[in-house]
Design a protein around this motif. Structure first.
Motif, PDB file in Angstrom:
ATOM      1  N   ALA A 134     -12.396  63.245  -2.301  1.00  0.00           N
ATOM      2  CA  ALA A 134     -11.105  62.653  -1.950  1.00  0.00           C
ATOM      3  C   ALA A 134     -10.176  63.792  -1.563  1.00  0.00           C
ATOM      4  O   ALA A 134     -10.104  64.815  -2.248  1.00  0.00           O
ATOM      5  CB  ALA A 134     -10.529  61.879  -3.136  1.00  0.00           C
TER       6      ALA A 134
ATOM      7  N   SER B 189      -6.245  64.703   0.433  1.00  0.00           N
ATOM      8  CA  SER B 189      -4.981  64.180   0.949  1.00  0.00           C
ATOM      9  C   SER B 189      -4.950  64.310   2.474  1.00  0.00           C
ATOM     10  O   SER B 189      -5.629  65.176   3.044  1.00  0.00           O
ATOM     11  CB  SER B 189      -3.806  64.931   0.332  1.00  0.00           C
TER      12      SER B 189
ATOM     13  N   ARG C  34     -13.136  60.723   1.579  1.00  0.00           N
ATOM     14  CA  ARG C  34     -12.132  59.662   1.431  1.00  0.00           C
ATOM     15  C   ARG C  34     -10.759  60.284   1.596  1.00  0.00           C
ATOM     16  O   ARG C  34     -10.407  61.206   0.867  1.00  0.00           O
ATOM     17  CB  ARG C  34     -12.219  59.016   0.046  1.00  0.00           C
TER      18      ARG C  34
ATOM     19  N   GLU D  83      -7.126  60.020   0.869  1.00  0.00           N
ATOM     20  CA  GLU D  83      -6.319  59.298  -0.121  1.00  0.00           C
ATOM     21  C   GLU D  83      -4.983  60.007  -0.293  1.00  0.00           C
ATOM     22  O   GLU D  83      -4.880  61.215  -0.075  1.00  0.00           O
ATOM     23  CB  GLU D  83      -7.032  59.255  -1.478  1.00  0.00           C
TER      24      GLU D  83
END
Length: 158
Positions: free
Chosen positions: A96, A98, A125, A127
């Motif tokens: 994950a 940013s 991902r 996120e």
């Protein structure tokens, strides 16, 4: 139990119409009926209630629908893992990150990581930073990259 019977059942349960299910599956309507009958015989339960050319899910059908969806998703995931394995991937990591970090440092990190770990397949991902720490703590991702400091005591900051 035949995998195609499960797929036929799922589509028939979602459409509640064997003709529409046959069109979606590109099967003949009699084939859909046979798949459902064979599945019902194997399970020993009626999956559909039939009344005046209309079908509805029986209680057993409602229960089994959840199981059938889980079974087909698990089978599809197994096939995907086998494809990854045959391509040389031995592990899958989910990262994950940013949006800001994805735009700035992700390309460099990926290139460097893949050079040192070609056996690892990565899933990325994107996120929001506030969510990343919780995803790592829950075990939803293997690694989180964010500009925010970690607040959970169990997580390492680098």
């Amino acid at each position: 139990m035949d995998f195609q019977w499960l797929k036929t059942f799922i589509v028939a349960a979602e459409t509640l119409n064997f003709r529409k299910a046959s069109e979606k599956l590109m099967l003949s309507q009699p084939s859909v009926t046979v798949h459902i009958r064979l599945l019902e015989e194997q399970l020993g339960s009626k999956l559909f209630d039939r009344l005046n050319n209309r079908v509805t899910l029986s209680d057993a059908g409602k229960f089994f629908y959840i199981e059938a969806v889980r079974l087909t998703k698990d089978a599809d995931a197994s096939v995907s893992r086998m494809h990854a394995f045959s391509q040389g991937y031995r592990r899958n990591w989910t990262i994950a990150i940013s949006p800001l970090m994805a735009e700035t440092i992700l390309p460099y990190l990926l290139r460097t990581f893949m050079e040192h770990h070609p056996e690892v397949e990565l899933s990325i991902r994107i996120e929001e930073s506030e969510m990343i720490e919780q995803l790592v703590d829950n075990g939803d991702v293997h690694l989180g990259i964010s500009a925010l400091d970690a607040t959970f005591k169990t997580l390492n900051q680098s």
